[in-house]
Design an enzyme around this catalytic site. Structure first.
Site, short mmCIF file in Angstrom:
data_model
loop_
_atom_site.label_atom_id
_atom_site.label_comp_id
_atom_site.label_asym_id
_atom_site.label_seq_id
_atom_site.Cartn_x
_atom_site.Cartn_y
_atom_site.Cartn_z
N LYS A 200 0.77 -1.17 0.10
CA LYS A 200 0.05 0.07 -0.09
C LYS A 200 0.84 1.32 -0.06
O LYS A 200 1.54 1.67 1.13
CB LYS A 200 -1.06 0.11 1.30
N GLY A 253 6.81 5.18 8.74
CA GLY A 253 5.97 6.34 8.83
C GLY A 253 6.17 6.81 10.17
O GLY A 253 6.97 6.41 10.76
N GLU A 275 9.12 0.95 11.43
CA GLU A 275 10.23 1.69 11.15
C GLU A 275 9.58 3.03 11.37
O GLU A 275 9.09 3.87 10.53
CB GLU A 275 10.86 1.74 9.81
N CYS A 309 13.94 10.15 7.80
CA CYS A 309 13.86 9.66 9.39
C CYS A 309 15.07 9.93 10.10
O CYS A 309 15.13 10.13 11.31
CB CYS A 309 13.08 8.38 9.37
N GLU A 410 9.31 15.26 15.75
CA GLU A 410 9.67 15.10 14.37
C GLU A 410 9.07 16.19 13.85
O GLU A 410 7.94 16.04 13.53
CB GLU A 410 9.56 13.77 14.12
O1 TXE Z 1 2.44 9.55 7.71
P1 TXE Z 1 1.68 8.33 8.14
P2 TXE Z 1 2.02 11.05 7.46
C1 TXE Z 1 6.33 11.04 9.97
C2 TXE Z 1 6.81 12.60 10.05
C3 TXE Z 1 5.65 13.13 9.18
C4 TXE Z 1 4.36 12.25 9.84
C5 TXE Z 1 3.20 12.24 9.46
O2 TXE Z 1 6.90 13.00 10.98
O3 TXE Z 1 5.23 14.39 9.50
O4 TXE Z 1 5.06 10.84 10.06
O5 TXE Z 1 3.15 11.83 7.96
C6 TXE Z 1 -0.80 4.82 6.11
N1 TXE Z 1 -3.52 1.86 9.24
N2 TXE Z 1 6.78 10.18 8.92
O6 TXE Z 1 0.66 11.13 7.99
O7 TXE Z 1 0.33 8.66 8.77
C7 TXE Z 1 -0.72 5.93 5.19
O8 TXE Z 1 -1.82 5.80 4.35
C8 TXE Z 1 -2.67 1.51 8.38
C9 TXE Z 1 8.13 9.58 9.32
O9 TXE Z 1 1.97 11.13 6.00
O10 TXE Z 1 2.50 7.50 9.11
C10 TXE Z 1 0.69 6.15 4.50
O11 TXE Z 1 0.53 4.81 3.51
N3 TXE Z 1 -2.03 2.29 7.40
C11 TXE Z 1 8.62 8.67 8.25
C12 TXE Z 1 1.84 5.37 5.68
O12 TXE Z 1 0.63 4.83 6.61
C13 TXE Z 1 -2.29 3.55 7.79
C14 TXE Z 1 7.94 8.93 6.85
C15 TXE Z 1 2.37 6.72 6.31
O13 TXE Z 1 1.36 7.37 6.80
C16 TXE Z 1 -2.99 4.22 8.81
C17 TXE Z 1 6.72 9.55 6.80
C18 TXE Z 1 -3.75 3.15 9.53
N4 TXE Z 1 -4.33 3.47 10.64
C19 TXE Z 1 6.32 10.40 7.75
N5 TXE Z 1 -2.81 5.57 8.88
C20 TXE Z 1 9.67 7.70 8.42
N6 TXE Z 1 9.84 7.12 9.48
O14 TXE Z 1 10.62 7.97 7.48
C21 TXE Z 1 -2.10 6.01 8.06
N7 TXE Z 1 -1.66 4.77 7.33
#
Ligand code: TXE
Length: 508
Positions: A200, A253, A275, A309, A410
């Site tokens: 996804k 994420g 991660e 990250c 973050e």
């Molecule tokens: O990421 P999300 P977002 C951090 C960074 C950023 C914050 C929010 O601080 O500002 O996260 O970003 C899926 N069940 N990172 O909101 O929510 C979503 O569709 C299953 C750190 O964009 O973490 C997407 O595919 N899946 C980071 C993915 O999760 C779900 C990289 C990431 O979304 C879900 C990116 C649920 N309930 C953001 N909710 C890193 N570690 O590198 C969301 N998703």
């Protein structure tokens, strides 16, 4: 045969020169890959995906319904049970190597798509995709490492041994900052270990994964082994994570989302690899080569606009060298060219979305209100339609201290908090005073101090006198709220298996 094959690449602008116009538009919405078919979502819904450099719509994408997610899981489960789990290491290795060759063939195209959808400068996209074919070959090559062992137990008649087995269907939930490299990093070990997958992509940046998905069929992966569903986290992601036939979830994420995923997966005790976020320190001692340390600090804020990250977003500088270090860093940041990601001379592009831009700007305001001094740097070249893009200049938050919210959360943008410290003990205390523990960098010429600090830092990765740069063959994963489990290296392939113990009484 899969239905609705596209006759040509959906990306109509192939040459770099044309792509500078930044309009890569396919009039047909992107379909989902479920089993052997490319198809529209069952409920007919689509969503738009954007170019963050100019806020224009790049393409429309079909959104998966709950029924589509269920169909993808069923397809992955059927492929696993009927044939994939019985494939030999050689067969799986061959397919991964073919995918590596096709990736190499299309690497430039994939890099352009990443640049258009994520906003990374093209030089960075090309660079970050360089190691991907090698990564796939690495996982093809280490499949034979999936061995068990014989164990000398108390009874000489009993043969006791272990075997490693795949888990089954794995859900790979992707973020938007490195859609392509992170997908490859999860996909390689999952398939190598004999699992089937459902990817996804982030709803913000689905395009490069959709282009990659075209290569799965060409490489010869049987239908159902790799499926791709698009849509929001709340609907599509959550449905996938809670599906009873999904055995493992691998997620990259934010930490808040990671915790939700863990809770959803807990219902039927799925394996999870998370991660998550980071707030990594870069610690500069007074005996450090300051110019080198400043180069690494500047690189972390510039690269992918700080949306990394492992980026060091807390600069801990020993008091006697603070001014000199800051002078060197600010000189570098002042020279950074911020502008069109398609221009090879650009060093920093936009952040990924309007929402991310607002979030970053809010944190910069918050830092000011907390008593830090935000200073913006960089040379912004935002002419024409780029004036509508989501650009934030490299920003230092001077005079910060470790407990400020802006130094704890973050931010995920081109922003670094600058914090002073007096001695080693204080540096370690500030560095560890965070809920995160993903990476840490330290610069010192004192070997004893370097090793004391490396032992004391609560962090999954520590780099001494160099930046943290992950590689596909070394384990990576966080301490504390930065995650659970390891990706990359041998650990990644083990993480995709379960260990069975068998004993056999030879006396009977
Ligand atoms: O990421 P999300 P977002 C951090 C960074 C950023 C914050 C929010 O601080 O500002 O996260 O970003 C899926 N069940 N990172 O909101 O929510 C979503 O569709 C299953 C750190 O964009 O973490 C997407 O595919 N899946 C980071 C993915 O999760 C779900 C990289 C990431 O979304 C879900 C990116 C649920 N309930 C953001 N909710 C890193 N570690 O590198 C969301 N998703």
């Amino acid at each position: 045969m899969r239905s609705h094959p596209r006759k040509s690449s959906p990306f109509i602008c192939r040459s770099p020169r044309k792509e500078r116009r930044m309009n890569v538009i396919d009039s047909n919405p992107y379909e989902l890959l479920i089993g052997e078919t490319w198809r529209a979502g069952a409920e007919g819904r689509t969503f738009d995906t954007f170019n963050p450099a100019n806020a224009q719509v790049l393409a429309r994408v079909h959104e998966a319904s709950a029924a589509d997610v269920d169909a993808a899981v069923q397809a992955a489960h059927a492929a696993y049970e009927t044939h994939w789990r019985k494939t030999t290491p050689t067969q799986r290795g061959k397919l991964l190597r073919r995918l590596a060759d096709l990736f190499e063939r299309d690497r430039e195209k994939l890099a352009w798509i990443e640049t258009l959808n994520v906003g990374k400068p093209i030089t960075h996209s090309l660079d970050s995709l360089k190691a991907m074919p090698e990564s796939l070959e690495y996982f093809a090559g280490i499949i034979p490492a999936l061995r068990g062992e014989t164990i000398p137990v108390g009874n000489a008649d009993v043969l006791n041994f272990t075997i490693r087995e795949p888990l089954g269907v794995c859900a790979l939930i992707m973020p938007w900052n490195y859609p392509m490299t992170l997908t490859i990093n999860k996909l390689g070990p999952a398939l190598a270990a004999g699992n089937t997958v459902i990817i996804k992509p982030s709803e913000v940046t689905p395009l490069s994964t959709m282009a990659l998905a075209r290569l799965f069929e060409e490489a010869g992966f049987p239908p159902g082994v790799i499926n791709v569903v698009n849509g929001s986290g709340a609907a599509v992601g959550e449905r996938l994570v809670s599906h009873p036939l999904v055995a493992r979830v691998s997620f990259t994420g934010g930490t808040v989302t990671g915790a939700r995923i863990m809770a959803a997966a807990a219902g039927d005790v799925k394996r999870v690899t998370l991660e998550l976020g980071g707030k990594s320190p870069l610690i500069v001692f007074e005996d450090a080569p300051l110019d080198k340390a400043a180069a690494v600090a500047a690189g972390d804020i510039i690269k992918n606009s700080g949306q990394v990250c492992i980026a060091c977003t807390r600069l801990l500088i020993q008091d006697p060298v603070r001014d000199e270090f800051l002078g060197l860093l600010q000189q570098r940041l002042d020279a950074v060219r911020v502008g069109s990601p398609a221009d090879p001379a650009t060093e920093m592009g936009p952040v990924v979305s309007a929402a991310q831009m607002q979030r970053v700007e809010q944190y910069i305001r918050l830092a000011g209100a907390e008593g830090a001094k935000p200073v913006r740097h960089g040379r912004m070249a935002l002419e024409g339609e780029m004036a509508k893009g989501f650009f934030v200049p490299p920003t230092l938050l001077l005079n910060s201290h470790g407990r400020m919210q802006s130094a704890q959360d973050e931010i995920f943008g081109p922003v670094q908090s600058v914090i002073g410290f007096a001695d080693e003990a204080e540096a370690l205390r500030i560095a560890n005073d965070t809920r995160y523990g993903l990476a840490a960098v330290l610069y010192t010429r004192d070997g004893g101090r370097a090793l004391r600090m490396a032992r004391g830092l609560q962090s999954g990765s520590v780099a001494i006198n160099t930046g943290v740069r992950t590689s596909f063959d070394a384990p990576f994963g966080g301490y504390k709220q930065s995650g659970i489990g390891k990706e990359r290296g041998l650990e990644a392939i083990y993480e995709n298996t379960q260990l069975k113990n068998i004993k056999y009484d030879t006396a009977i």
